[in-house]
Design an enzyme around this catalytic site. Structure first.
Site, mmCIF file in Angstrom:
data_model
loop_
_atom_site.group_PDB
_atom_site.id
_atom_site.type_symbol
_atom_site.label_atom_id
_atom_site.label_comp_id
_atom_site.label_asym_id
_atom_site.label_seq_id
_atom_site.Cartn_x
_atom_site.Cartn_y
_atom_site.Cartn_z
ATOM 1 N N HIS A 43 37.754 46.839 37.574
ATOM 2 C CA HIS A 43 38.855 45.967 37.164
ATOM 3 C C HIS A 43 38.624 44.483 37.500
ATOM 4 O O HIS A 43 39.548 43.691 37.403
ATOM 5 C CB HIS A 43 40.234 46.476 37.630
ATOM 6 N N HIS B 227 45.873 46.720 36.413
ATOM 7 C CA HIS B 227 44.963 47.301 37.411
ATOM 8 C C HIS B 227 45.691 47.818 38.637
ATOM 9 O O HIS B 227 45.077 48.401 39.519
ATOM 10 C CB HIS B 227 43.891 46.304 37.809
#
Lengths: 152, 481
Positions: free
Chosen positions: B329, B403
Protein backbone atom coordinates in the site's frame (compact mmCIF):
# COMPACT_ATOMS: atom_id res chain seq x y z
CA UNK A 1 15.21 29.72 26.24
CA UNK A 2 13.66 26.33 25.67
CA UNK A 3 15.44 23.97 23.28
CA UNK A 4 12.41 22.61 21.44
CA UNK A 5 8.64 22.28 21.51
CA UNK A 6 6.64 19.28 20.31
CA UNK A 7 3.65 20.46 18.27
CA UNK A 8 0.35 18.69 17.66
CA UNK A 9 0.14 16.59 14.50
CA UNK A 10 -2.39 13.89 13.67
CA UNK A 11 -0.08 11.37 12.07
CA UNK A 12 3.51 12.40 12.46
CA UNK A 13 5.95 14.01 14.87
CA UNK A 14 6.24 17.78 14.45
CA UNK A 15 8.87 19.64 16.47
CA UNK A 16 9.88 23.29 16.63
CA UNK A 17 13.51 23.88 17.56
CA UNK A 18 15.18 27.02 18.92
CA UNK A 19 18.77 28.30 19.16
CA UNK A 20 20.61 31.54 19.84
CA UNK A 21 22.60 30.86 16.68
CA UNK A 22 22.53 28.33 13.86
CA UNK A 23 24.92 25.93 15.57
CA UNK A 24 22.81 25.85 18.70
CA UNK A 25 19.69 25.40 16.55
CA UNK A 26 21.25 22.31 14.99
CA UNK A 27 22.34 20.99 18.39
CA UNK A 28 18.85 21.51 19.81
CA UNK A 29 17.31 19.88 16.74
CA UNK A 30 19.42 16.81 17.48
CA UNK A 31 18.45 16.82 21.15
CA UNK A 32 14.78 17.53 20.35
CA UNK A 33 14.55 14.78 17.76
CA UNK A 34 15.92 12.16 20.15
CA UNK A 35 13.86 13.38 23.10
CA UNK A 36 10.72 13.81 20.96
CA UNK A 37 10.96 10.18 19.87
CA UNK A 38 11.97 9.09 23.41
CA UNK A 39 15.40 7.64 22.68
CA UNK A 40 17.03 6.44 25.89
CA UNK A 41 20.75 5.87 26.37
CA UNK A 42 22.91 3.61 28.51
CA UNK A 43 26.15 4.48 30.29
CA UNK A 44 29.45 5.06 28.57
CA UNK A 45 30.83 7.65 26.20
CA UNK A 46 31.06 7.39 22.43
CA UNK A 47 32.58 9.77 19.92
CA UNK A 48 31.71 9.62 16.24
CA UNK A 49 32.57 11.79 13.30
CA UNK A 50 29.83 13.38 11.20
CA UNK A 51 30.12 15.19 7.84
CA UNK A 52 27.17 16.55 5.89
CA UNK A 53 26.95 18.85 2.89
CA UNK A 54 23.77 20.13 1.27
CA UNK A 55 22.39 22.66 -1.17
CA UNK A 56 21.10 25.12 1.43
CA UNK A 57 20.64 25.60 5.17
CA UNK A 58 17.21 23.93 5.33
CA UNK A 59 18.48 20.89 3.45
CA UNK A 60 21.54 20.82 5.69
CA UNK A 61 19.27 20.51 8.73
CA UNK A 62 17.25 17.68 7.13
CA UNK A 63 20.39 15.88 5.94
CA UNK A 64 22.06 16.33 9.35
CA UNK A 65 19.09 14.81 11.18
CA UNK A 66 18.81 12.00 8.57
CA UNK A 67 22.51 11.20 9.02
CA UNK A 68 22.01 11.07 12.80
CA UNK A 69 19.19 8.55 12.36
CA UNK A 70 21.43 6.46 10.13
CA UNK A 71 24.30 6.53 12.64
CA UNK A 72 21.90 5.72 15.48
CA UNK A 73 20.44 2.71 13.72
CA UNK A 74 23.71 1.28 12.43
CA UNK A 75 25.72 1.80 15.62
CA UNK A 76 22.86 1.62 18.16
CA UNK A 77 23.94 4.93 19.63
CA UNK A 78 22.27 8.16 20.70
CA UNK A 79 24.06 11.51 20.74
CA UNK A 80 23.78 14.35 23.21
CA UNK A 81 26.44 16.81 22.11
CA UNK A 82 28.31 17.91 19.03
CA UNK A 83 31.65 19.69 18.70
CA UNK A 84 31.49 21.55 15.42
CA UNK A 85 34.70 21.63 13.40
CA UNK A 86 33.11 23.33 10.45
CA UNK A 87 29.75 25.02 9.92
CA UNK A 88 29.41 26.75 6.60
CA UNK A 89 26.15 28.43 5.62
CA UNK A 90 26.47 30.38 2.40
CA UNK A 91 23.15 32.19 2.68
CA UNK A 92 23.76 35.94 2.77
CA UNK A 93 20.47 37.17 4.12
CA UNK A 94 20.20 35.46 7.47
CA UNK A 95 16.71 36.77 8.17
CA UNK A 96 15.22 35.31 5.01
CA UNK A 97 13.16 32.16 5.08
CA UNK A 98 15.20 29.25 3.79
CA UNK A 99 12.53 27.83 1.54
CA UNK A 100 12.82 26.93 -2.12
CA UNK A 101 15.55 28.70 -4.09
CA UNK A 102 18.18 26.00 -3.81
CA UNK A 103 21.76 27.15 -4.01
CA UNK A 104 24.47 25.27 -5.85
CA UNK A 105 24.92 21.76 -4.48
CA UNK A 106 27.36 21.23 -1.66
CA UNK A 107 27.49 24.81 -0.47
CA UNK A 108 26.16 24.33 3.04
CA UNK A 109 28.39 22.10 5.12
CA UNK A 110 28.98 20.88 8.60
CA UNK A 111 31.60 18.69 10.16
CA UNK A 112 31.96 17.73 13.76
CA UNK A 113 32.36 15.14 16.46
CA UNK A 114 29.22 13.68 17.98
CA UNK A 115 29.39 12.74 21.63
CA UNK A 116 26.90 10.20 22.83
CA UNK A 117 26.13 6.89 24.49
CA UNK A 118 24.91 3.43 23.56
CA UNK A 119 21.21 3.29 22.78
CA UNK A 120 19.04 1.48 25.29
CA UNK A 121 15.63 1.82 23.67
CA UNK A 122 13.43 4.15 21.63
CA UNK A 123 9.82 5.16 22.03
CA UNK A 124 9.06 5.95 18.39
CA UNK A 125 10.93 4.86 15.28
CA UNK A 126 11.43 7.80 12.92
CA UNK A 127 11.13 6.70 9.29
CA UNK A 128 12.18 9.95 7.70
CA UNK A 129 12.98 13.63 8.22
CA UNK A 130 10.70 15.47 5.79
CA UNK A 131 10.96 18.83 4.01
CA UNK A 132 7.25 19.35 4.53
CA UNK A 133 6.61 23.05 5.26
CA UNK A 134 10.16 23.24 6.52
CA UNK A 135 11.14 26.68 7.69
CA UNK A 136 14.32 28.01 9.21
CA UNK A 137 14.21 31.61 10.22
CA UNK A 138 15.77 34.12 12.53
CA UNK A 139 13.21 36.06 14.55
CA UNK A 140 13.49 39.79 15.21
CA UNK A 141 14.92 39.19 18.66
CA UNK A 142 17.72 37.15 17.07
CA UNK A 143 16.56 33.67 18.03
CA UNK A 144 16.73 31.01 15.29
CA UNK A 145 13.75 28.72 14.82
CA UNK A 146 13.04 25.67 12.69
CA UNK A 147 10.00 23.43 12.43
CA UNK A 148 10.49 19.90 11.15
CA UNK A 149 7.97 17.13 10.45
CA UNK A 150 9.22 13.59 11.04
CA UNK A 151 7.50 10.64 9.38
CA UNK A 152 6.90 8.04 12.10
CA UNK B 1 -8.60 27.85 2.24
CA UNK B 2 -10.73 25.06 0.86
CA UNK B 3 -14.34 24.72 1.90
CA UNK B 4 -17.26 22.48 1.02
CA UNK B 5 -18.54 24.96 -1.57
CA UNK B 6 -15.39 24.34 -3.63
CA UNK B 7 -16.54 20.75 -4.21
CA UNK B 8 -18.85 19.34 -6.83
CA UNK B 9 -20.77 16.25 -5.75
CA UNK B 10 -20.26 13.52 -8.36
CA UNK B 11 -22.03 10.75 -6.41
CA UNK B 12 -22.87 10.25 -2.73
CA UNK B 13 -19.36 8.79 -2.37
CA UNK B 14 -17.29 10.95 -4.69
CA UNK B 15 -16.55 14.69 -4.51
CA UNK B 16 -14.56 16.74 -6.99
CA UNK B 17 -12.56 19.97 -6.87
CA UNK B 18 -12.56 21.33 -10.44
CA UNK B 19 -9.31 22.18 -12.19
CA UNK B 20 -10.35 25.83 -12.18
CA UNK B 21 -10.01 25.95 -8.37
CA UNK B 22 -6.30 26.83 -8.55
CA UNK B 23 -4.38 28.01 -11.59
CA UNK B 24 -1.53 25.52 -11.12
CA UNK B 25 -3.82 22.46 -11.16
CA UNK B 26 -3.35 20.28 -14.25
CA UNK B 27 -6.32 17.99 -13.52
CA UNK B 28 -9.31 18.02 -11.14
CA UNK B 29 -8.92 16.52 -7.66
CA UNK B 30 -11.30 13.84 -6.38
CA UNK B 31 -12.01 12.48 -2.91
CA UNK B 32 -13.87 9.21 -2.37
CA UNK B 33 -15.67 10.10 0.84
CA UNK B 34 -19.14 10.32 2.32
CA UNK B 35 -20.52 13.80 2.96
CA UNK B 36 -19.81 13.35 6.69
CA UNK B 37 -16.21 12.34 6.00
CA UNK B 38 -15.75 15.26 3.63
CA UNK B 39 -16.87 17.68 6.33
CA UNK B 40 -14.44 16.08 8.78
CA UNK B 41 -11.60 16.29 6.23
CA UNK B 42 -11.40 20.07 6.59
CA UNK B 43 -9.86 19.57 10.06
CA UNK B 44 -6.46 18.80 8.53
CA UNK B 45 -4.61 19.74 5.36
CA UNK B 46 -5.21 16.53 3.42
CA UNK B 47 -7.50 18.21 0.87
CA UNK B 48 -4.96 20.96 0.23
CA UNK B 49 -2.39 18.21 -0.33
CA UNK B 50 -4.80 16.53 -2.75
CA UNK B 51 -4.91 19.78 -4.75
CA UNK B 52 -1.10 20.10 -4.63
CA UNK B 53 -0.72 16.65 -6.20
CA UNK B 54 -2.92 17.82 -9.10
CA UNK B 55 -0.06 20.17 -10.09
CA UNK B 56 2.46 17.38 -10.79
CA UNK B 57 3.63 17.30 -14.44
CA UNK B 58 2.14 14.46 -16.47
CA UNK B 59 -0.66 13.59 -14.04
CA UNK B 60 -3.47 11.78 -15.87
CA UNK B 61 -7.22 12.22 -15.24
CA UNK B 62 -7.38 13.12 -11.51
CA UNK B 63 -5.49 13.54 -8.27
CA UNK B 64 -7.38 11.19 -5.95
CA UNK B 65 -7.82 10.45 -2.26
CA UNK B 66 -9.26 7.33 -0.70
CA UNK B 67 -11.76 7.45 2.21
CA UNK B 68 -9.08 6.83 4.85
CA UNK B 69 -7.22 9.96 3.72
CA UNK B 70 -5.44 12.09 6.26
CA UNK B 71 -2.68 14.65 6.29
CA UNK B 72 0.74 13.42 5.30
CA UNK B 73 3.63 15.33 3.74
CA UNK B 74 3.67 16.03 0.01
CA UNK B 75 0.90 13.59 -0.89
CA UNK B 76 -1.79 12.97 1.69
CA UNK B 77 -1.99 9.45 3.09
CA UNK B 78 -4.59 7.70 0.96
CA UNK B 79 -3.36 9.65 -2.08
CA UNK B 80 -3.39 8.18 -5.60
CA UNK B 81 -1.96 9.70 -8.78
CA UNK B 82 -1.04 8.19 -12.14
CA UNK B 83 1.58 9.93 -14.24
CA UNK B 84 2.04 9.40 -17.95
CA UNK B 85 5.05 7.08 -18.25
CA UNK B 86 6.44 9.03 -21.23
CA UNK B 87 5.78 12.62 -20.22
CA UNK B 88 5.16 12.50 -16.49
CA UNK B 89 7.19 12.59 -13.30
CA UNK B 90 7.91 10.14 -10.53
CA UNK B 91 7.80 11.42 -6.93
CA UNK B 92 9.27 9.57 -3.93
CA UNK B 93 6.82 11.60 -1.81
CA UNK B 94 4.01 9.76 -3.61
CA UNK B 95 5.34 6.47 -2.31
CA UNK B 96 6.44 7.47 1.18
CA UNK B 97 9.40 6.57 3.35
CA UNK B 98 8.15 3.07 4.07
CA UNK B 99 8.42 1.67 0.53
CA UNK B 100 6.06 -1.29 0.01
CA UNK B 101 4.57 -1.10 3.43
CA UNK B 102 1.85 -3.68 2.99
CA UNK B 103 -0.23 -6.58 4.18
CA UNK B 104 0.01 -10.35 4.02
CA UNK B 105 -2.70 -12.72 5.19
CA UNK B 106 -2.08 -16.33 6.21
CA UNK B 107 -5.05 -18.73 6.28
CA UNK B 108 -5.41 -21.73 8.55
CA UNK B 109 -7.75 -24.72 8.31
CA UNK B 110 -8.84 -24.20 11.92
CA UNK B 111 -11.86 -22.59 13.52
CA UNK B 112 -11.43 -20.17 16.42
CA UNK B 113 -12.71 -22.78 18.94
CA UNK B 114 -9.79 -25.04 17.95
CA UNK B 115 -7.19 -22.32 18.52
CA UNK B 116 -8.71 -20.55 21.54
CA UNK B 117 -7.16 -22.92 24.13
CA UNK B 118 -3.67 -22.28 22.67
CA UNK B 119 -4.15 -18.58 21.89
CA UNK B 120 -2.05 -17.04 24.65
CA UNK B 121 0.85 -19.44 24.08
CA UNK B 122 0.64 -18.95 20.34
CA UNK B 123 0.69 -15.15 20.59
CA UNK B 124 3.65 -15.30 22.99
CA UNK B 125 5.51 -17.68 20.69
CA UNK B 126 4.91 -15.47 17.64
CA UNK B 127 6.14 -12.46 19.62
CA UNK B 128 9.26 -14.44 20.50
CA UNK B 129 9.93 -15.70 16.96
CA UNK B 130 9.37 -12.42 15.09
CA UNK B 131 11.79 -9.69 16.15
CA UNK B 132 9.80 -6.50 16.56
CA UNK B 133 12.22 -4.20 18.32
CA UNK B 134 12.69 -0.57 17.47
CA UNK B 135 15.64 -0.06 15.19
CA UNK B 136 17.00 -3.38 16.32
CA UNK B 137 17.28 -6.08 13.74
CA UNK B 138 18.04 -9.76 13.83
CA UNK B 139 21.22 -11.04 15.39
CA UNK B 140 22.59 -12.17 12.03
CA UNK B 141 23.92 -9.55 9.61
CA UNK B 142 23.75 -10.47 5.94
CA UNK B 143 26.77 -9.69 3.80
CA UNK B 144 26.19 -7.23 0.97
CA UNK B 145 26.31 -9.88 -1.79
CA UNK B 146 23.57 -11.90 -0.05
CA UNK B 147 21.52 -8.75 0.50
CA UNK B 148 21.87 -7.81 -3.19
CA UNK B 149 20.40 -11.18 -4.16
CA UNK B 150 17.37 -10.43 -1.96
CA UNK B 151 17.04 -6.96 -3.49
CA UNK B 152 16.99 -8.52 -6.95
CA UNK B 153 14.87 -11.56 -6.10
CA UNK B 154 12.45 -10.33 -3.42
CA UNK B 155 10.30 -12.96 -1.71
CA UNK B 156 11.19 -15.44 -4.47
CA UNK B 157 14.80 -15.48 -3.35
CA UNK B 158 13.80 -16.51 0.18
CA UNK B 159 11.45 -19.23 -1.07
CA UNK B 160 14.29 -20.61 -3.22
CA UNK B 161 16.31 -20.83 -0.01
CA UNK B 162 13.63 -22.79 1.80
CA UNK B 163 11.81 -20.01 3.66
CA UNK B 164 8.39 -20.76 2.17
CA UNK B 165 6.35 -22.44 -0.54
CA UNK B 166 5.99 -21.81 -4.27
CA UNK B 167 2.33 -20.87 -3.66
CA UNK B 168 3.46 -18.05 -1.35
CA UNK B 169 5.00 -16.31 -4.36
CA UNK B 170 2.04 -16.96 -6.65
CA UNK B 171 -0.23 -15.32 -4.08
CA UNK B 172 1.84 -12.18 -3.86
CA UNK B 173 1.42 -8.92 -5.79
CA UNK B 174 3.93 -8.93 -8.67
CA UNK B 175 4.97 -12.40 -7.46
CA UNK B 176 6.89 -10.68 -4.69
CA UNK B 177 9.43 -9.14 -7.03
CA UNK B 178 9.73 -6.02 -9.20
CA UNK B 179 12.05 -6.83 -12.08
CA UNK B 180 13.30 -3.24 -12.38
CA UNK B 181 15.26 -3.59 -9.13
CA UNK B 182 18.92 -2.67 -9.48
CA UNK B 183 21.04 -2.91 -6.31
CA UNK B 184 23.81 -0.81 -7.90
CA UNK B 185 21.71 2.36 -7.51
CA UNK B 186 21.12 1.79 -3.78
CA UNK B 187 23.43 3.65 -1.36
CA UNK B 188 25.73 1.89 1.05
CA UNK B 189 23.81 3.67 3.83
CA UNK B 190 20.61 1.88 2.79
CA UNK B 191 22.33 -1.47 2.40
CA UNK B 192 23.97 -1.17 5.81
CA UNK B 193 20.57 -0.52 7.37
CA UNK B 194 19.06 -3.49 5.53
CA UNK B 195 21.62 -6.08 6.52
CA UNK B 196 19.96 -7.18 9.76
CA UNK B 197 16.29 -6.29 9.28
CA UNK B 198 14.92 -9.01 6.99
CA UNK B 199 12.19 -10.71 9.02
CA UNK B 200 11.60 -7.88 11.51
CA UNK B 201 8.26 -6.26 12.23
CA UNK B 202 9.15 -2.70 13.24
CA UNK B 203 7.11 -0.38 15.41
CA UNK B 204 4.30 2.16 15.37
CA UNK B 205 1.21 0.84 13.60
CA UNK B 206 2.95 -2.30 12.33
CA UNK B 207 1.50 -5.45 13.82
CA UNK B 208 0.69 -9.12 13.60
CA UNK B 209 -2.84 -10.22 14.44
CA UNK B 210 -4.44 -13.57 14.98
CA UNK B 211 -7.98 -13.03 13.70
CA UNK B 212 -11.15 -14.93 12.93
CA UNK B 213 -13.64 -14.59 10.08
CA UNK B 214 -16.61 -13.00 11.82
CA UNK B 215 -19.01 -12.28 8.89
CA UNK B 216 -19.17 -13.27 5.26
CA UNK B 217 -20.69 -10.78 2.80
CA UNK B 218 -20.03 -12.66 -0.43
CA UNK B 219 -20.15 -16.48 -0.16
CA UNK B 220 -18.97 -17.13 -3.70
CA UNK B 221 -15.87 -14.98 -3.48
CA UNK B 222 -15.12 -16.13 0.08
CA UNK B 223 -15.15 -19.69 -1.18
CA UNK B 224 -12.85 -18.81 -4.07
CA UNK B 225 -10.49 -17.22 -1.50
CA UNK B 226 -10.71 -20.34 0.71
CA UNK B 227 -12.36 -18.43 3.57
CA UNK B 228 -15.05 -19.77 5.92
CA UNK B 229 -16.98 -18.71 9.03
CA UNK B 230 -14.93 -18.58 12.27
CA UNK B 231 -11.73 -19.50 10.38
CA UNK B 232 -8.51 -18.42 12.08
CA UNK B 233 -6.21 -16.26 9.95
CA UNK B 234 -3.04 -14.30 10.68
CA UNK B 235 -2.48 -10.80 9.34
CA UNK B 236 0.98 -9.28 8.88
CA UNK B 237 1.47 -5.52 8.47
CA UNK B 238 4.99 -4.23 7.84
CA UNK B 239 7.26 -2.78 5.15
CA UNK B 240 10.84 -2.25 4.08
CA UNK B 241 12.13 -0.99 7.44
CA UNK B 242 15.25 1.22 7.63
CA UNK B 243 16.35 0.04 4.19
CA UNK B 244 13.33 1.60 2.46
CA UNK B 245 13.44 4.69 4.68
CA UNK B 246 17.01 5.35 3.59
CA UNK B 247 16.20 4.94 -0.14
CA UNK B 248 13.41 7.50 0.22
CA UNK B 249 15.70 9.88 2.14
CA UNK B 250 18.48 9.50 -0.45
CA UNK B 251 16.27 10.03 -3.49
CA UNK B 252 14.16 12.89 -2.15
CA UNK B 253 17.51 14.63 -1.75
CA UNK B 254 18.48 13.72 -5.34
CA UNK B 255 15.15 14.98 -6.72
CA UNK B 256 15.44 18.21 -4.76
CA UNK B 257 18.75 18.88 -6.47
CA UNK B 258 17.57 18.30 -10.04
CA UNK B 259 14.09 19.82 -10.10
CA UNK B 260 15.46 23.16 -11.24
CA UNK B 261 17.34 21.46 -14.10
CA UNK B 262 14.05 19.96 -15.32
CA UNK B 263 12.12 23.19 -14.78
CA UNK B 264 9.79 21.65 -12.20
CA UNK B 265 8.23 23.98 -9.63
CA UNK B 266 5.97 22.53 -6.96
CA UNK B 267 3.98 23.94 -4.04
CA UNK B 268 5.55 21.62 -1.43
CA UNK B 269 9.20 20.56 -1.38
CA UNK B 270 8.17 17.13 -0.17
CA UNK B 271 6.47 16.56 -3.55
CA UNK B 272 9.97 16.62 -5.10
CA UNK B 273 9.83 14.87 -8.45
CA UNK B 274 11.66 14.47 -11.71
CA UNK B 275 10.71 13.05 -15.12
CA UNK B 276 10.16 9.29 -14.95
CA UNK B 277 12.17 8.98 -18.15
CA UNK B 278 15.22 10.81 -16.81
CA UNK B 279 18.36 9.17 -15.44
CA UNK B 280 17.41 10.26 -11.90
CA UNK B 281 13.80 9.08 -12.30
CA UNK B 282 14.89 5.69 -13.59
CA UNK B 283 17.44 5.33 -10.81
CA UNK B 284 14.86 6.11 -8.15
CA UNK B 285 12.45 3.61 -9.70
CA UNK B 286 15.18 0.92 -9.72
CA UNK B 287 16.08 1.71 -6.08
CA UNK B 288 12.42 1.85 -5.02
CA UNK B 289 11.97 -1.56 -6.66
CA UNK B 290 14.80 -2.86 -4.45
CA UNK B 291 12.88 -1.42 -1.47
CA UNK B 292 9.73 -3.17 -2.65
CA UNK B 293 11.54 -6.48 -3.05
CA UNK B 294 13.09 -6.08 0.39
CA UNK B 295 9.63 -5.57 1.92
CA UNK B 296 8.23 -8.67 0.19
CA UNK B 297 11.22 -10.65 1.43
CA UNK B 298 10.62 -9.20 4.90
CA UNK B 299 6.99 -10.34 4.96
CA UNK B 300 8.06 -13.72 3.57
CA UNK B 301 10.57 -14.19 6.39
CA UNK B 302 8.02 -13.07 8.99
CA UNK B 303 5.54 -15.60 7.57
CA UNK B 304 8.26 -18.23 7.95
CA UNK B 305 8.76 -17.26 11.61
CA UNK B 306 5.00 -17.28 12.23
CA UNK B 307 4.76 -20.77 10.71
CA UNK B 308 7.57 -21.89 13.00
CA UNK B 309 5.74 -20.51 16.05
CA UNK B 310 2.52 -22.16 14.82
CA UNK B 311 4.17 -25.59 14.69
CA UNK B 312 6.01 -25.05 17.97
CA UNK B 313 2.69 -24.59 19.76
CA UNK B 314 0.21 -26.68 17.76
CA UNK B 315 2.58 -29.52 16.93
CA UNK B 316 4.44 -30.69 13.86
CA UNK B 317 1.35 -32.28 12.38
CA UNK B 318 -0.75 -29.13 12.66
CA UNK B 319 -2.40 -28.17 9.40
CA UNK B 320 -0.14 -25.52 7.81
CA UNK B 321 -0.74 -21.84 7.15
CA UNK B 322 -1.14 -20.78 3.51
CA UNK B 323 -0.88 -17.30 2.00
CA UNK B 324 -4.19 -15.80 0.84
CA UNK B 325 -2.48 -12.74 -0.62
CA UNK B 326 0.25 -10.16 -0.09
CA UNK B 327 -0.34 -6.61 -1.30
CA UNK B 328 1.51 -3.31 -1.05
CA UNK B 329 0.00 0.00 0.00
CA UNK B 330 3.01 2.34 -0.50
CA UNK B 331 4.34 1.92 -4.01
CA UNK B 332 4.68 3.28 -7.55
CA UNK B 333 4.00 0.76 -10.33
CA UNK B 334 4.02 0.81 -14.13
CA UNK B 335 0.54 -0.21 -15.29
CA UNK B 336 -1.31 -0.25 -18.61
CA UNK B 337 -4.92 0.91 -19.05
CA UNK B 338 -7.24 1.21 -22.03
CA UNK B 339 -9.51 4.22 -22.32
CA UNK B 340 -11.69 4.48 -25.44
CA UNK B 341 -9.63 1.85 -27.24
CA UNK B 342 -6.41 3.75 -26.58
CA UNK B 343 -3.79 2.19 -24.32
CA UNK B 344 -1.96 4.37 -21.84
CA UNK B 345 1.05 3.42 -19.77
CA UNK B 346 1.15 5.15 -16.42
CA UNK B 347 3.20 5.18 -13.25
CA UNK B 348 0.57 4.78 -10.55
CA UNK B 349 1.61 6.25 -7.20
CA UNK B 350 -0.29 4.75 -4.28
CA UNK B 351 0.62 6.21 -0.91
CA UNK B 352 -1.45 4.58 1.79
CA UNK B 353 -3.65 3.07 -0.91
CA UNK B 354 -4.06 -0.54 -2.06
CA UNK B 355 -4.08 -1.93 -5.57
CA UNK B 356 -7.33 -3.81 -6.26
CA UNK B 357 -7.34 -5.45 -9.70
CA UNK B 358 -10.70 -6.62 -11.10
CA UNK B 359 -11.83 -10.08 -12.27
CA UNK B 360 -10.00 -11.22 -15.38
CA UNK B 361 -6.92 -9.05 -14.86
CA UNK B 362 -3.81 -10.86 -16.15
CA UNK B 363 -1.67 -9.69 -13.20
CA UNK B 364 -3.58 -11.58 -10.54
CA UNK B 365 -3.09 -15.27 -9.72
CA UNK B 366 -5.03 -17.64 -11.92
CA UNK B 367 -6.84 -19.11 -8.91
CA UNK B 368 -8.44 -15.70 -8.22
CA UNK B 369 -8.79 -14.48 -11.80
CA UNK B 370 -12.47 -15.28 -12.11
CA UNK B 371 -13.46 -13.29 -8.99
CA UNK B 372 -10.80 -10.57 -8.68
CA UNK B 373 -7.82 -9.70 -6.50
CA UNK B 374 -8.03 -10.15 -2.74
CA UNK B 375 -7.66 -6.78 -1.00
CA UNK B 376 -6.47 -6.70 2.61
CA UNK B 377 -7.61 -3.77 4.72
CA UNK B 378 -6.52 -3.68 8.36
CA UNK B 379 -8.45 -1.79 10.99
CA UNK B 380 -6.78 -0.04 13.89
CA UNK B 381 -5.44 -2.11 16.78
CA UNK B 382 -8.13 -4.31 18.27
CA UNK B 383 -10.83 -3.38 15.77
CA UNK B 384 -12.17 -5.22 12.71
CA UNK B 385 -10.27 -5.75 9.47
CA UNK B 386 -11.69 -6.58 6.04
CA UNK B 387 -10.97 -8.67 3.00
CA UNK B 388 -12.41 -7.17 -0.14
CA UNK B 389 -12.22 -8.01 -3.82
CA UNK B 390 -11.27 -5.78 -6.76
CA UNK B 391 -13.95 -4.58 -9.21
CA UNK B 392 -14.09 -3.27 -12.76
CA UNK B 393 -15.95 -0.18 -11.48
CA UNK B 394 -12.78 1.03 -9.83
CA UNK B 395 -10.96 1.56 -13.14
CA UNK B 396 -11.32 5.34 -12.86
CA UNK B 397 -9.41 5.12 -9.56
CA UNK B 398 -6.68 3.06 -11.26
CA UNK B 399 -8.13 -0.01 -9.51
CA UNK B 400 -7.28 1.32 -6.08
CA UNK B 401 -8.87 1.27 -2.67
CA UNK B 402 -8.10 2.46 0.86
CA UNK B 403 -5.37 0.95 3.06
CA UNK B 404 -6.76 1.13 6.58
CA UNK B 405 -8.81 3.22 8.95
CA UNK B 406 -6.82 6.48 8.89
CA UNK B 407 -5.80 8.46 11.95
CA UNK B 408 -7.91 11.30 13.29
CA UNK B 409 -6.11 11.97 16.57
CA UNK B 410 -2.44 12.70 17.27
CA UNK B 411 -0.44 10.28 19.37
CA UNK B 412 -0.20 12.93 22.08
CA UNK B 413 -3.97 13.41 22.09
CA UNK B 414 -4.50 9.64 22.21
CA UNK B 415 -2.15 9.44 25.20
CA UNK B 416 -4.11 12.18 26.97
CA UNK B 417 -7.40 10.45 26.20
CA UNK B 418 -6.55 6.93 27.27
CA UNK B 419 -3.85 4.91 29.01
CA UNK B 420 -2.28 1.71 27.73
CA UNK B 421 -3.75 -0.16 30.71
CA UNK B 422 -7.26 1.03 29.88
CA UNK B 423 -6.89 -0.06 26.26
CA UNK B 424 -5.71 -3.51 27.33
CA UNK B 425 -8.61 -3.76 29.79
CA UNK B 426 -11.22 -2.72 27.20
CA UNK B 427 -9.88 -5.10 24.59
CA UNK B 428 -9.60 -7.83 27.21
CA UNK B 429 -13.32 -7.40 27.92
CA UNK B 430 -13.90 -8.23 24.26
CA UNK B 431 -11.67 -11.30 24.62
CA UNK B 432 -8.76 -9.78 22.69
CA UNK B 433 -5.21 -10.46 23.90
CA UNK B 434 -2.47 -7.87 23.41
CA UNK B 435 1.25 -8.57 23.32
CA UNK B 436 3.33 -5.41 23.21
CA UNK B 437 6.58 -4.40 24.88
CA UNK B 438 5.42 -0.83 25.52
CA UNK B 439 2.32 0.53 27.31
CA UNK B 440 2.79 3.87 25.64
CA UNK B 441 2.82 2.21 22.22
CA UNK B 442 -0.57 0.72 23.03
CA UNK B 443 -2.09 4.05 24.07
CA UNK B 444 -0.73 5.80 20.97
CA UNK B 445 -2.38 3.23 18.70
CA UNK B 446 -5.66 3.09 20.66
CA UNK B 447 -8.79 2.60 18.50
CA UNK B 448 -10.13 6.08 19.44
CA UNK B 449 -7.23 7.65 17.51
CA UNK B 450 -8.57 6.27 14.21
CA UNK B 451 -11.56 6.60 11.92
CA UNK B 452 -14.16 3.87 12.19
CA UNK B 453 -12.99 1.12 9.81
CA UNK B 454 -16.58 -0.02 9.17
CA UNK B 455 -17.49 3.44 7.85
CA UNK B 456 -14.35 3.67 5.71
CA UNK B 457 -14.91 0.25 4.14
CA UNK B 458 -18.59 1.02 3.58
CA UNK B 459 -17.60 4.00 1.42
CA UNK B 460 -15.16 1.80 -0.51
CA UNK B 461 -17.94 -0.75 -1.03
CA UNK B 462 -20.65 1.76 -1.97
CA UNK B 463 -18.33 3.70 -4.29
CA UNK B 464 -17.51 0.44 -6.04
CA UNK B 465 -13.77 0.76 -5.41
CA UNK B 466 -13.84 -2.83 -4.09
CA UNK B 467 -16.53 -5.15 -2.71
CA UNK B 468 -16.70 -6.53 0.83
CA UNK B 469 -16.01 -10.24 1.12
CA UNK B 470 -15.44 -10.93 4.82
CA UNK B 471 -15.07 -9.03 8.09
CA UNK B 472 -12.33 -10.20 10.46
CA UNK B 473 -12.11 -9.58 14.19
CA UNK B 474 -8.93 -9.89 16.26
CA UNK B 475 -8.29 -12.62 18.80
CA UNK B 476 -4.74 -11.54 19.65
CA UNK B 477 -2.60 -8.55 18.67
CA UNK B 478 1.20 -8.71 18.58
CA UNK B 479 2.76 -5.29 18.17
CA UNK B 480 6.20 -3.85 17.76
CA UNK B 481 7.15 -1.44 20.54
Amino acid sequence: MEKFEILEHVTDLKIKFFGKDKKELFLNAMIGMYEGARYQSQDGKIEREIKVSSQDLASLLVDFLSELLYLTEINQEVYQQIQFKKFNDPSTNSRSKERGSPLAAGQAKLEGILIGKKLQRMGILIKGVTYHNLEIQQKKEGVWEATVLFDI
Amino acid sequence: MLSKKDFKKVTDWLWEIPKSFRSDMRVPARAYVSEKMLEESFKDRSLEQLVNVATLPGIVNYSMAMPDMHEGYGFSIGGVAAMDAKEGVISPGGVGYDINCGMRLLKSDYQSKDIQPHLDKLATEIQKEVPSGLGRGRQIKLDIATLDKILEGGAKRLVEQGYGEKEDIENCEANGRLEQADPSVVSSHAKNRGRDQVGTLGSGNHFLEIQKVESIFDEKVAEAFGLFQNQVVIMIHTGSRGFGHQIATDYIRVMMGVMQKYGIQLPDRELAACPFNSPEGQRYFAAMSCGANYAWANRQMIAHSVRKAWKNILGKNASPLSVLYDVAHNLAKIEKYKFGGKEVEVVVHRKGATRAFPPGHPEIPERYREVGQPVLIPGSMGTASYILVGTEESKEAWYTTCHGAGRTMSRKAAMRAVSGQEVIKKLGEKGILIKCWSMRGIAEEAPIAYKNIDEVVEVVHQAGLAKKVVRLVPLAVIKGE
